[in-house]
Design a protein around this motif. Structure first.
Motif, PDB file in Angstrom:
ATOM      1  N   ARG A 197       0.810  -1.216   0.000  1.00  0.00           N
ATOM      2  CA  ARG A 197       0.000   0.000   0.000  1.00  0.00           C
ATOM      3  C   ARG A 197       0.846   1.270   0.000  1.00  0.00           C
ATOM      4  N   CYS A 198       2.043   1.209   0.567  1.00  0.00           N
ATOM      5  CA  CYS A 198       2.837   2.434   0.753  1.00  0.00           C
ATOM      6  C   CYS A 198       4.225   2.312   0.134  1.00  0.00           C
ATOM      7  N   HIS A 199       4.416   1.440  -0.863  1.00  0.00           N
ATOM      8  CA  HIS A 199       5.772   1.250  -1.387  1.00  0.00           C
ATOM      9  C   HIS A 199       6.291   2.500  -2.096  1.00  0.00           C
ATOM     10  N   LEU A 200       5.406   3.275  -2.732  1.00  0.00           N
ATOM     11  CA  LEU A 200       5.862   4.499  -3.400  1.00  0.00           C
ATOM     12  C   LEU A 200       6.323   5.533  -2.379  1.00  0.00           C
ATOM     13  N   SER A 201       5.573   5.667  -1.287  1.00  0.00           N
ATOM     14  CA  SER A 201       5.983   6.608  -0.239  1.00  0.00           C
ATOM     15  C   SER A 201       7.285   6.179   0.409  1.00  0.00           C
ATOM     16  N   ILE A 202       7.462   4.855   0.585  1.00  0.00           N
ATOM     17  CA  ILE A 202       8.704   4.355   1.173  1.00  0.00           C
ATOM     18  C   ILE A 202       9.891   4.633   0.247  1.00  0.00           C
ATOM     19  N   LYS A 203       9.696   4.403  -1.056  1.00  0.00           N
ATOM     20  CA  LYS A 203      10.770   4.679  -2.011  1.00  0.00           C
ATOM     21  C   LYS A 203      11.110   6.167  -2.048  1.00  0.00           C
ATOM     22  N   LEU A 204      10.089   7.026  -1.989  1.00  0.00           N
ATOM     23  CA  LEU A 204      10.352   8.469  -1.982  1.00  0.00           C
ATOM     24  C   LEU A 204      11.129   8.879  -0.743  1.00  0.00           C
ATOM     25  N   TRP A 205      10.727   8.335   0.396  1.00  0.00           N
ATOM     26  CA  TRP A 205      11.440   8.687   1.634  1.00  0.00           C
ATOM     27  C   TRP A 205      12.896   8.238   1.545  1.00  0.00           C
ATOM     28  N   TYR A 206      13.137   7.010   1.059  1.00  0.00           N
ATOM     29  CA  TYR A 206      14.500   6.516   0.965  1.00  0.00           C
ATOM     30  C   TYR A 206      15.305   7.347  -0.038  1.00  0.00           C
ATOM     31  N   ARG A 207      14.688   7.728  -1.163  1.00  0.00           N
ATOM     32  CA  ARG A 207      15.408   8.515  -2.162  1.00  0.00           C
ATOM     33  C   ARG A 207      15.761   9.887  -1.608  1.00  0.00           C
ATOM     34  N   ASN A 208      14.809  10.519  -0.912  1.00  0.00           N
ATOM     35  CA  ASN A 208      15.078  11.834  -0.347  1.00  0.00           C
ATOM     36  C   ASN A 208      16.046  11.786   0.826  1.00  0.00           C
ATOM     37  N   LYS A 209      16.152  10.618   1.470  1.00  0.00           N
ATOM     38  CA  LYS A 209      17.033  10.505   2.627  1.00  0.00           C
ATOM     39  C   LYS A 209      18.433  10.059   2.230  1.00  0.00           C
ATOM     40  N   TYR A 210      18.521   9.086   1.337  1.00  0.00           N
ATOM     41  CA  TYR A 210      19.817   8.487   1.020  1.00  0.00           C
ATOM     42  C   TYR A 210      20.141   8.516  -0.476  1.00  0.00           C
ATOM     43  N   GLY A 211      19.303   9.131  -1.279  1.00  0.00           N
ATOM     44  CA  GLY A 211      19.548   9.154  -2.713  1.00  0.00           C
ATOM     45  C   GLY A 211      20.723  10.047  -3.094  1.00  0.00           C
ATOM     46  N   ASP A 212      21.171   9.898  -4.337  1.00  0.00           N
ATOM     47  CA  ASP A 212      22.294  10.682  -4.835  1.00  0.00           C
ATOM     48  C   ASP A 212      21.789  12.001  -5.417  1.00  0.00           C
ATOM     49  N   TYR A 213      22.599  13.044  -5.187  1.00  0.00           N
ATOM     50  CA  TYR A 213      22.318  14.345  -5.779  1.00  0.00           C
ATOM     51  C   TYR A 213      22.901  14.401  -7.195  1.00  0.00           C
ATOM     52  N   GLU A 214      22.200  15.076  -8.070  1.00  0.00           N
ATOM     53  CA  GLU A 214      22.710  15.296  -9.419  1.00  0.00           C
ATOM     54  C   GLU A 214      23.327  16.691  -9.466  1.00  0.00           C
ATOM     55  N   LEU A 215      24.482  16.802  -8.822  1.00  0.00           N
ATOM     56  CA  LEU A 215      25.181  18.077  -8.720  1.00  0.00           C
ATOM     57  C   LEU A 215      26.240  18.192  -9.809  1.00  0.00           C
ATOM     58  N   ASN A 216      26.673  19.428 -10.014  1.00  0.00           N
ATOM     59  CA  ASN A 216      27.800  19.718 -10.906  1.00  0.00           C
ATOM     60  C   ASN A 216      27.547  19.255 -12.339  1.00  0.00           C
TER      61      ASN A 216
END
Length: 523
Positions: A256-275
């Protein structure tokens, strides 16, 4: 004197009962009458109520048959029988049974049958009452099993079971060397008997472990004797059950909440597209008709900018026209981190889609590695089969989202899937730092930098040497054009400029904050 009075009352009551019986039922002969007591229950073998009268027989007449009556009412289907048979007694069988000779009303005999519930048929009550008792012992120890039962009984009953029987695993105990038995009984009240049996077991080998049962009147209570040295599987089984329950709940929550879990993980531990030097987070390509334009400008673009804080660039031109993409289109795509295509019915009706969709899709994948295709639910059903096949073959290179009727809410799955496909946002609280995803650390290319401090237009504070007074890039101020001294007004005709500025209005200088500095330098 009291004893004589009680005895007299008992005798009178018996006579009174017989008198009432005789007066109430005229077919009853007081001189031929007896009492019979039976208890409720099935009789094995069936009980026979015999008539003591002998059939009368003469030489000239046949044998005189018997007639049975219950409470002076004739019993059907019992004519000619000398007895009544009862397979079992119940309270409804109670009454006066009279046997009489047919044709002779004076020859009769009556049996008053009294039926009552047997105390011995009632189930015993074990003390304490409850489920199976578990006992843990090891080999060589001694265990005492105490069985106490409250029995209901009547001394007038001939057969009343009051003995406690022990068995092990449904088999009677036979090995007297392994156990000792002590029994006792007492009466706690009228028609009650408390029976106690103490079984002492000496555990000598593993065969002594098992289930011991104490039974009376076909009711039993159990004692489970278990080996404490053997591994106990109760705790692992409970732990496994709890683990399975937890996994089941986790699976339901994730479904039921896999999209919210993925968003939280991406915003918490995801990579930035910097530079990467990109100016925009997304470039949206769509057909400039009424429906698609309203969807992009009033639904898609406001949500990405206002809700998620992305920078979005729009272009109403075709993303892949029949000819090669224009330089402006390629530049817009190169300055954007994501490419979003509104793949509507009108978009698919373009020449490049209707003519050769496969070639256009491959060209699209060359320009952008992971484009985002948005299809409308109602229009996707009318999509041509070859287009669906091409999208299915390249779905590993595409992010395909479907806009449905319930996607308008901000918490719908559509917006969550779109947010997962977009880059992770970087939030800087210092506004003077500019866009954190366009500020470089090592690359000093002025075309990829919004606020380059080495291209500012301020005069050098120390022309003799660098005193290191320049601010770092994240504290750099916005570049302003220098104030030039007023030039004398001359009437001379201005010389033609060596720089062609006729196309400055059509150029895109959004990424160059130093443009005004360049065009205001002294030539």
């Amino acid at each position: 004197m009291a004893v004589i009075l009680v005895a007299f009352m008992l005798v009178c009551s018996g006579l009174w009962d017989k008198t009432l019986l005789a007066d109430g039922q005229p077919c009853v002969d007081e001189s031929r009458f007896k009492e019979l007591l039976q208890f409720v229950g099935r009789q094995e073998p069936p009980y026979r109520l015999q008539c003591p009268l002998e059939p009368v027989q003469s030489q000239n007449s046949p044998q005189i048959q018997m007639t049975w009556l219950k409470n002076c009412e004739q019993l059907r289907n019992q004519e000619g029988k000398t007895y009544l048979e009862f397979a079992g007694f119940n309270l409804e069988d109670q009454g006066n049974y009279t046997c009489a000779q047919q044709g002779n009303s004076t020859a009769s005999y009556t049996v008053r049958l009294t039926v009552k519930e047997s105390q011995c048929s009632k189930a015993p009550e074990f003390k304490p009452s409850g489920s199976r008792t578990k006992l843990w012992r090891n080999v060589g120890s001694t265990v005492k099993l105490n069985c106490t039962a409250l029995l209901f009984w009547d001394q007038s009953e001939d057969q009343c079971d009051t003995t406690l029987q022990w068995s092990k695993d449904s088999q009677p105990l036979t090995n007297h060397t392994h156990y000792s038995l002590n029994t006792s009984s007492w009466s706690p009240g009228a028609d009650q008997l408390m029976v106690n049996s103490l079984l002492v077991i000496t555990v000598r080998d593993l065969e002594d472990f098992g289930v011991y049962s104490c039974s009376v009147r076909n009711i039993s209570t159990d004692f489970s004797l278990q080996n404490s040295d053997s591994p106990n599987h109760t705790v692992p089984v409970i732990a496994a059950a709890i683990l399975l329950l937890f996994l089941g709940v986790a699976a339901v929550v994730y479904a039921r909440c896999h999209l919210s879990i993925k968003l939280w993980y991406r915003n918490k531990y995801g990579d930035y597209e910097l530079n990467d030097g990109k100016l925009y987070d997304a470039y949206i390509s769509y057909v400039n008709n009424d429906y698609d334009r309203k969807f992009v400008n009033f639904i898609l673009k406001p949500h990405l900018e206002n809700k998620n804080g992305y920078k979005v660039h729009l272009n109403a031109n075709d993303i892949l026209p029949g000819t090669e993409p224009s330089a402006e289109l390629l530049m817009n795509m190169s300055r954007s981190r994501r490419l979003i295509v509104l793949l509507s019915h009108a978009y698919l009706e373009q020449d490049w889609c209707s003519g050769n969709f496969r070639q256009g899709l491959l060209h699209l994948l060359e320009l952008c590695q992971q484009p985002i295709l948005i299809m409308l639910e109602g229009q996707s059903k009318r999509m041509r089969p070859e287009i669906k096949q091409q999208l299915s073959e390249h779905q590993h290179c595409l992010t395909i989202l479907t806009w449905r009727h319930n996607s308008v809410t901000p918490s719908s799955a559509f917006w969550k899937e779109l947010a997962l496909a977009m880059p992770r946002r970087v939030v800087f609280h210092n506004e003077s730092a500019g866009d954190p995803q366009t500020v470089l650390q090592d690359d000093k290319d002025p075309m990829l930098t919004l606020d380059p401090d080495y291209l500012d237009c301020r005069s050098d504070a120390d022309p003799a040497g660098d005193l290191g007074l320049r601010l770092p890039v994240y504290k750099a101020l916005a570049c302003t054009a220098p104030v030039l001294p007023a030039a004398p007004i001359t009437a001379a005709e201005p010389k033609p400029s060596d720089i062609d500025v006729s196309d400055l209005g059509s150029r895109n200088y959004g990424a160059r904050s130093d443009f005004y500095c360049l065009v205001t330098e002294d030539i």
